[in-house]
Design a protein around this motif. Structure first.
Motif, PDB file in Angstrom:
ATOM      1  N   GLN A   1       0.838  -1.195   0.000  1.00 56.31           N
ATOM      2  CA  GLN A   1       0.000   0.000   0.000  1.00 56.31           C
ATOM      3  C   GLN A   1       0.878   1.252   0.000  1.00 56.31           C
ATOM      4  OE1 GLN A   1      -2.562   0.994   3.473  1.00 56.31           O
ATOM      5  NE2 GLN A   1      -4.262   0.654   2.050  1.00 56.31           N
TER       6      GLN A   1
ATOM      7  N   ALA B   1     -11.111   3.880   2.302  1.00 54.11           N
ATOM      8  CA  ALA B   1     -12.075   2.848   1.933  1.00 54.11           C
ATOM      9  C   ALA B   1     -12.216   2.753   0.420  1.00 54.11           C
ATOM     10  CB  ALA B   1     -13.431   3.160   2.561  1.00 54.11           C
ATOM     11  N   CYS B   2     -12.775   1.642  -0.038  1.00 59.90           N
ATOM     12  CA  CYS B   2     -12.916   1.413  -1.476  1.00 59.90           C
ATOM     13  C   CYS B   2     -13.898   2.384  -2.137  1.00 59.90           C
ATOM     14  CB  CYS B   2     -13.374  -0.019  -1.735  1.00 59.90           C
ATOM     15  SG  CYS B   2     -12.057  -1.247  -1.562  1.00 59.90           S
TER      16      CYS B   2
ATOM     17  N   CYS C   1      -9.326  -0.563  -5.835  1.00 58.22           N
ATOM     18  CA  CYS C   1      -9.934  -1.810  -5.374  1.00 58.22           C
ATOM     19  C   CYS C   1     -10.307  -2.646  -6.601  1.00 58.22           C
ATOM     20  CB  CYS C   1     -11.127  -1.520  -4.485  1.00 58.22           C
ATOM     21  SG  CYS C   1     -10.659  -0.747  -2.908  1.00 58.22           S
TER      22      CYS C   1
ATOM     23  N   ALA D   1      -9.796  -2.312   0.723  1.00 61.71           N
ATOM     24  CA  ALA D   1      -9.045  -1.059   0.735  1.00 61.71           C
ATOM     25  C   ALA D   1      -8.161  -1.010  -0.514  1.00 61.71           C
ATOM     26  CB  ALA D   1      -8.184  -0.952   1.993  1.00 61.71           C
TER      27      ALA D   1
ATOM     28  N   PRO E   1      -4.780  -1.307   6.584  1.00 57.74           N
ATOM     29  CA  PRO E   1      -6.099  -1.791   6.165  1.00 57.74           C
ATOM     30  C   PRO E   1      -6.159  -3.300   6.182  1.00 57.74           C
ATOM     31  CG  PRO E   1      -4.832  -1.119   4.277  1.00 57.74           C
ATOM     32  CD  PRO E   1      -4.043  -0.720   5.490  1.00 57.74           C
TER      33      PRO E   1
ATOM     34  N   SER F   1      -6.776  -6.361   4.353  1.00 57.85           N
ATOM     35  CA  SER F   1      -6.911  -6.856   2.994  1.00 57.85           C
ATOM     36  C   SER F   1      -7.369  -8.300   3.054  1.00 57.85           C
ATOM     37  CB  SER F   1      -5.578  -6.760   2.255  1.00 57.85           C
ATOM     38  OG  SER F   1      -5.153  -5.428   2.201  1.00 57.85           O
TER      39      SER F   1
END
Length: 587
Positions: A68, A76-77, A138, A151, A552, A554
Motif C-alpha cells: 500500500q 475505503a474502497c 480496489c 481497501a 487496512p 486486505s
C-alpha cells in the motif's frame, strides 16, 4: 519376523516414500525467477507490506503479497481515492491488459502481475523497468475476475508457464519473500506493517506534445527563413512515433496555427505539418510576445502527453516596445521553452526565455549537425539519454555501415534512420529511397519485414526504426543502401537510444552477483538471506507506519490466471476538456 512387525515396517517405508515424494513435488513447484525484479513502485517512496502470502498458487503456499502506498492508509474502497503514487513495471516486457489488472510478460513464460489498478497509463505494447503502469484501487472495473478488496492496494504476483506460482522465494531488489510474508535482505526483516523503499529506474515519458513557434518575419539577418524551416523539418524527423507536434507562425501577429497532431501517419511524416513548414512566408515586423503566448495557449488547450514543451525557432529580434515576460504562462504551468537561434541579433532574448522556463538554448549560428542537434533536443524533452547520433551518405552502388556499441544488460535499444532533408522542401526528400537493415553482433540481419516477439519496427517514406527488447551486447550496425538516390548520395541521420538496464538475475545460494557497469543502480539480490528475529527493520532501513495510520484489512482474493495468448483490447483514456484560451494583447 512377526507379521505385525512386517506391517509396521511397510507402513514406515510408505510414509517415508510419501514424504520424499512430497518434498520432490514441492521442489518442482519452487518459485522460479529468471530475471531480476525491482520493487514495483517509484524510487524514493516507501510502501507498506499489508498482507500475504495469499491467493491460489501452484504449490498452495499463496501467490501474492499486498502493498500500500503512503497516502492510502485508512482509505475505503468507496471513497473515490486517487493516490499520488504510481505502480511501475518490475522489469521490462510486453503489457497484457486484464480487468482490474495488468500483467507484464518478460519472456520465457515468466510474467509479473499487478492487480487493483486504476488510471492505467498503458494497456498494450512494451514497457521498460520503472515505467508507470497505473495507481492502486480496489476493483475499478467491477467485481469481475474474482476481484474483491476492502481497501486500495497493490496485489503483486508472478506467473510461470501459465500458472501462478508461490510468492515465497521471489527476490525483489534483494528482498526475498519468506513463507510467513516477511521479506529478508542481508539479515534485515520487514513484515506486515513495515515499509520498503524502491530503487526502481526513474520514470521517463515515452512520447511528447511539442509546439514549434516559428518566426516568419522579413528581417535580413543572414538567411533566417531557410534556417528556420530547416530546423522545423529536422525536429519533425527526430520526433518519436507516438509524438504530436503543432506549429504556430507569427510576425507582428499570429497568422498561422496548425493544431497538435500525430507526427507520423500511414508510413509517412504528416503531410499537413510538412506543408505548413514549406509554405511559411517571411514578411513584417517581429513581436516575440504574440508567438510565445500563442504557443503556450496551444499546449494548455490541446496538450495531453506527460511531456510537453515549446521550441521557439527565431533570431530573437523583437521590433516593438519592451519585451516583458511573455514566457510567464510557460513558467506558471512548469512547461519548458527551448529556444533555437537561427540568426544573429537577439540571442540574449532567447537565452532569457529558455532560462526562465527551464529550457535549453541552442545557437545554430555556430556550425552543428542540425539533424543530430534536434535528435538530442527531442530526447531531452522526453528525459532520456540521447545516445550516439551521426549523419552518413547512402549510395546506390556502395552500402554504408554505421556501427554502435550496446552494453550488456540493456532493457531496450532503438535504432533510427531518417533521410528527410532539412534544407529542401519535403517533396524533394520524398523522391529518395533508402533500404535500411540492422545487423546484430552475432551476424543476424533484421529487415523492416522481420517479425520477432522482441522487435518493433516502424517504416516510412523517409524513416526507419527498430526497437529491440534485451538487445545482444556488442557492435550493432545499420546498413544503408540508396535505392533511389542522386550521384552524391542521400544524407541519412542515424541514432541509437538505450533504455535503463534492468536488474541482474538473482544469484544462486552461496554466490555473489557479478557487477556490470550500468547507468542505473542495480539491485544486489541475495537468495541465501535468512530472517533474524526482528519483525520489522530499524528506522534507518525502512519506513514504518505511524500509529495514526492503521493498516487496512486486505482480504485474501482469488485472481484469474489469464492465458498468454489472450490480450484484451485496450481501453482509451478520456481526453480532458481544454481550458479557455487567453487573448493576446496588442503590440
Amino acid at each position: 519376523m512377526p507379521r505385525s512387525y512386517r506391517l509396521l515396517l511397510c507402513a514406515l517405508l510408505a510414509i517415508t516414500a510419501g514424504l520424499i515424494a512430497l518434498q520432490n513435488d514441492e521442489s518442482a513447484h519452487a518459485s522460479q525467477q529468471p530475471i531480476g525484479l525491482w520493487l514495483p513502485w517509484e524510487a524514493g517512496t516507501a510502501w507498506r507490506v499489508t498482507f500475504g502470502p495469499h491467493g491460489t498458487s501452484s504449490d498452495g503456499s499463496g501467490s501474492a503479497l499486498d502493498f500500500q502506498p503512503p497516502d492510502a492508509g485508512g482509505v475505503a474502497c468507496d471513497s473515490g481515492f486517487s493516490s499520488k503514487y504510481w505502480v511501475v513495471a518490475a522489469a521490462s516486457g510486453r503489457v497484457i491488459d486484464l480487468p482490474n489488472a495488468l500483467e507484464v510478460d518478460h519472456g520465457g513464460g515468466f510474467r509479473t502481475g499487478y492487480m487493483h489498478l486504476q488510471e492505467k497509463l498503458v494497456t498494450s505494447g512494451e514497457v521498460i523497468a520503472g515505467e508507470r503502469l497505473g495507481k492502486v484501487s480496489c476493483c475499478p472495473d467491477g467485481p469481475v475476475g474474482n476481484c474483491w478488496a476492502t481497501a486500495p492496494h497493490l496485489h503483486f504476483y508472478t506467473v510461470l508457464q501459465g500458472a501462478k506460482q508461490g510468492i515465497a522465494g521471489i527476490n525483489l531488489e534483494g528482498w526475498v519473500v519468506q513463507q510467513d510474508g516477511c521479506l529478508v535482505r542481508n539479515g534485515e526483516s520487514v513484515c506486515v506493517g513495515g515499509g520498503l523503499a524502491s530503487n526502481a529506474p526513474a520514470h521517463a515519458p515515452q512520447n511528447a506534445d511539442v509546439v514549434l513557434v516559428l518566426d516568419a518575419t522579413g528581417d535580413a539577418n543572414g538567411d533566417p527563413q531557410r534556417a528556420r524551416l530547416a530546423t522545423a523539418r529536422a525536429y519533425l524527423a527526430a520526433a518519436g512515433p507516438d509524438d504530436r507536434v503543432g506549429i504556430v507562425t507569427y510576425n507582428s501577429l499570429v497568422h498561422g496555427v496548425t493544431h497538435l497532431r500525430d507526427v507520423t501517419g500511414e508510413h509517412e511524416i504528416d503531410p499537413t505539418l510538412l506543408h505548413q513548414i514549406d509554405t511559411v512566408g517571411a514578411d513584417g515586423l517581429s513581436d516575440l510576445r504574440v508567438g510565445v503566448r500563442a504557443g503556450c495557449r496551444e499546449l494548455l488547450q490541446l496538450g495531453k502527453a506527460e511531456a510537453k514543451a515549446a521550441v521557439l525557432i527565431s533570431d530573437g529580434i523583437h521590433d516593438f516596445r519592451r519585451l516583458g515576460q511573455p514566457q510567464s504562462c510557460f513558467k506558471q504551468h512548469h512547461l519548458p521553452v527551448h529556444t533555437v537561434a537561427v540568426g544573429p541579433g537577439g540571442e540574449e532574448n532567447l537565452k532569457q526565455i529558455s532560462r526562465d522556463t527551464g529550457g535549453q538554448f541552442i545557437n545554430l549560428n555556430e556550425p552543428k549537425d542540425l539533424s543530430c542537434e534536434m535528435h538530442r533536443l527531442r530526447m531531452l524533452i522526453v528525459e532520456r539519454e540521447a545516445g550516439d547520433c551521426r549523419t552518413e551518405a547512402a549510395f546506390v552502388d556502395k552500402p554504408a555501415r554505421v556501427s554502435f556499441e550496446i552494453r550488456a544488460g540493456q532493457a531496450e535499444a532503438t535504432f533510427s534512420a531518417t533521410w528527410l532533408r532539412p534544407d529542401v522542401p519535403s517533396a524533394v526528400s520524398d523522391k529518395a529511397r533508402v533500404d535500411v537493415k540492422l545487423v546484430s553482433p552475432s551476424g543476424r540481419t533484421i529487415a523492416p519485414a522481420t517479425e520477432r516477439a522482441d522487435l518493433k519496427s516502424d517504416s516510412g517514406n523517409t524513416y526507419q526504426s527498430f526497437s529491440l527488447l534485451s538487445p545482444e551486447a556488442g557492435t550493432w550496425s545499420l546498413r544503408l543502401t540508396g535505392k533511389e538516390a542522386p550521384p552524391q548520395g542521400v544524407a541519412v541521420t542515424v541514432s541509437v537510444a538505450t533504455s535503463a538496464a534492468r536488474p541482474l538475475p538473482p544469484a544462486p545460494p552461496g554466490e555473489q552477483p557479478t557487477a556490470t557497469p550500468e547507468q542505473t543502480p542495480t539491485p544486489s539480490p541475495s537468495e541465501s538471506a535468512t530472517p533474524t528475529t526482528t519483525p520489522s527493520p530499524p528506522p534507518s532501513q525502512t519506513t514504518t507506519p505511524t500509529p495514526q495510520t492503521p493498516t487496512p484489512e486486505s482480504t485474501p482474493e482469488l485472481t484469474p490466471a489469464p492465458t498468454v495468448a489472450a490480450t484484451p483490447t485496450p481501453t482509451p483514456e478520456p481526453t480532458p476538456a481544454p481550458p479557455t484560451p487567453e487573448p493576446s494583447p496588442p503590440p
